[in-house]
Design a protein around this motif. Structure first.
Motif, PDB file in Angstrom:
ATOM      1  N   GLN A  60      35.411  36.356  44.125  1.00 57.35           N
ATOM      2  CA  GLN A  60      35.921  37.479  43.279  1.00 57.35           C
ATOM      3  C   GLN A  60      35.272  38.681  44.012  1.00 57.35           C
ATOM      4  O   GLN A  60      36.007  39.764  44.018  1.00 57.35           O
ATOM      5  CB  GLN A  60      35.519  37.257  41.815  1.00 57.35           C
TER       6      GLN A  60
ATOM      7  N   ASP B  70      37.290  39.967  46.929  1.00 58.23           N
ATOM      8  CA  ASP B  70      38.489  40.435  46.390  1.00 58.23           C
ATOM      9  C   ASP B  70      38.118  41.900  46.053  1.00 58.23           C
ATOM     10  O   ASP B  70      38.748  42.757  46.277  1.00 58.23           O
ATOM     11  CB  ASP B  70      39.227  39.757  45.364  1.00 58.23           C
ATOM     12  N   ILE B  71      37.013  42.079  45.306  1.00 62.53           N
ATOM     13  CA  ILE B  71      36.717  43.403  44.898  1.00 62.53           C
ATOM     14  C   ILE B  71      36.408  44.234  46.000  1.00 62.53           C
ATOM     15  O   ILE B  71      36.844  45.453  46.111  1.00 62.53           O
ATOM     16  CB  ILE B  71      35.353  43.348  44.009  1.00 62.53           C
TER      17      ILE B  71
ATOM     18  N   LEU C  37      37.563  43.788  49.163  1.00 68.23           N
ATOM     19  CA  LEU C  37      38.831  44.244  49.852  1.00 68.23           C
ATOM     20  C   LEU C  37      39.532  45.294  49.465  1.00 68.23           C
ATOM     21  O   LEU C  37      40.103  46.173  49.987  1.00 68.23           O
ATOM     22  CB  LEU C  37      39.554  42.961  50.140  1.00 68.23           C
ATOM     23  N   PHE C  38      39.592  45.282  48.031  1.00 67.30           N
ATOM     24  CA  PHE C  38      40.466  46.397  47.320  1.00 67.30           C
ATOM     25  C   PHE C  38      39.908  47.715  47.212  1.00 67.30           C
ATOM     26  O   PHE C  38      40.366  48.623  47.469  1.00 67.30           O
ATOM     27  CB  PHE C  38      40.721  45.820  46.141  1.00 67.30           C
ATOM     28  N   LEU C  39      38.368  47.660  46.848  1.00 64.95           N
ATOM     29  CA  LEU C  39      37.813  49.049  46.593  1.00 64.95           C
ATOM     30  C   LEU C  39      36.809  49.511  47.690  1.00 64.95           C
ATOM     31  O   LEU C  39      36.333  50.677  47.600  1.00 64.95           O
ATOM     32  CB  LEU C  39      37.051  48.861  45.269  1.00 64.95           C
TER      33      LEU C  39
ATOM     34  N   GLY D  11      33.292  49.247  44.989  1.00 67.90           N
ATOM     35  CA  GLY D  11      33.237  47.974  44.339  1.00 67.90           C
ATOM     36  C   GLY D  11      31.842  47.622  43.716  1.00 67.90           C
ATOM     37  O   GLY D  11      31.796  46.794  42.726  1.00 67.90           O
TER      38      GLY D  11
END
Length: 385
Positions: free
Chosen positions: A18, A21-22, A24-26, A31
């Motif tokens: 989790q 993923d945070i 990578l996205f933010l 993040g």
């Protein structure tokens, strides 16, 4: 317990996934802020370490490769990005935009059959060296961008045709004095503009010294000007050629003159209120510019019709490059009159739209591009050739 955790781990496998993923996205800082909401508090350095620990995904076979440069520090440092044109995913990032670096990277991808690039010489040389078996094609955006640059140079060479007021089939007898030829050399009070006086003075000084036999470098040193400025004044046939560019510079209010005219005719004469209205339409200037524009209206010299768009090189280039169906009636009439006034602009408009249609609509009629090339070589403008 592989599904839950691993030896010496400080987080479970699910929590690590989790947080990854945070990250990578933010990214790191954003993040770290959002991870505290669901009680997964961590720091930005941890999130960045999770990104760095990920294995680099394999790009696999890349038969169609796209290449372009991007700025790390604009004007100083550039790098190159390689993209799979089928999946539109990055393949690699090169440290610079040199031909040798690009050729070395291509040797690691012998399966490349098509290279989509801009028209830079370094990418051309690198592709020829590293992948001689690949076919090189020009990217559509870069092709249209190069076409727009050529059209802009043609329009700039015929800048004198933009000075004359347009006759859009309407009566212009009541146009204010500011619409007359040569009025751009005066300010709103009727006095000579400092820019015009300075241009005339510099032109006279430079040409007097040229006739005396001074070199351009000596003139630049004596007048404290750059050598490029001295060369531009020396190449000008007369001062009027320089004043065309000096007195016809675009203004931030040009796009809103017609709107201000209609609002004035409707009875709204408050400059502050009109400024707030056009600011909602995208105006970036201040109320003083609007007040100067409305000063002629307050003296009683109100035109009977809305003033036509102020003709600039960029604006006319935009009309030529835009799809014809996306031009409004006023823009279409202005462009048609310019083409009637200047055969060179008419020819350029015809050829530019023919090529733009081929590129945008991916037309592949038999010999369509060859016919276009032959026509341009015969009677096209030098910039298009």
């Amino acid at each position: 317990m592989p599904a839950l955790t691993s030896r010496h781990a400080r987080r479970t496998t699910a929590l690590t996934a989790q947080l990854t993923d945070i990250a990578l996205f933010l990214g790191g800082r954003a993040g770290a802020r959002i991870s505290g909401r669901p009680a997964m508090t961590t720091c930005r350095d941890t999130l960045l370490r999770l990104i760095r620990a990920l294995p680099v995904p394999s790009s696999g076979l890349v038969p169609r490769l796209g290449v372009d440069e991007f700025a790390i520090r604009r004007g100083r440092t550039y790098a190159t990005v390689l993209v799979d044109m089928d999946t539109h995913r990055p393949v690699d990032v090169l440290a610079d935009r040199a031909a040798n670096t690009f050729a070395t990277s291509l040797r690691d991808h012998p399966e490349v059959r098509t290279i989509c690039r801009d028209r830079a010489g370094s990418f051309r040389d690198g592709a020829c060296t590293g992948a001689p078996q690949a076919q090189q094609v020009a990217d559509a955006w870069h092709l249209l961008h190069n076409l727009a640059e050529a059209v802009e140079r043609v329009v700039g060479r015929h800048r004198a045709d933009l000075r004359e007021p347009l006759d859009l089939g309407e009566e212009r007898d009541e146009m204010p004095r500011s619409g007359a030829a040569g009025s751009n050399e005066l300010d709103v009070h009727g006095r000579p503009r400092p820019l015009v006086a300075r241009t005339r003075e510099r032109h006279q000084q430079i040409h007097e010294r040229i006739e005396r036999g001074d070199s351009l470098r000596a003139i630049a040193r004596e007048l404290r000007l750059s050598r490029g400025t001295v060369l531009r004044f020396a190449r000008a046939a007369d001062v009027e050629q320089l004043l065309v560019a000096a007195t016809h510079r675009p203004s931030v209010i040009d796009d809103y003159r017609r709107y201000l005219h209609h609002r004035w005719m409707e009875g709204c004469t408050n400059a502050s209120a009109l400024t707030r209205e056009i600011q909602q339409l995208g105006y970036r200037g201040d109320v003083n510019t609007v007040q100067r524009h409305l000063r002629l209206y307050r003296t009683g010299a109100i035109p009977a019709e809305a003033p036509p768009p102020h003709l600039t090189v960029r604006r006319v280039t935009d009309w030529i490059m835009r799809r014809p169906e996306r031009l409004d009636d006023t823009e279409r009439k202005c462009l048609d009159e310019l083409c009637e006034r200047s055969p060179a602009l008419a020819t350029t408009t015809q050829y530019a739209r023919r090529l733009a249609t081929m590129v945008r609509e991916r037309r592949s009629e038999h010999l369509a591009l060859d016919v276009w090339l032959a026509d341009v070589r015969l009677d096209g403008q030098p910039e298009l050739r």
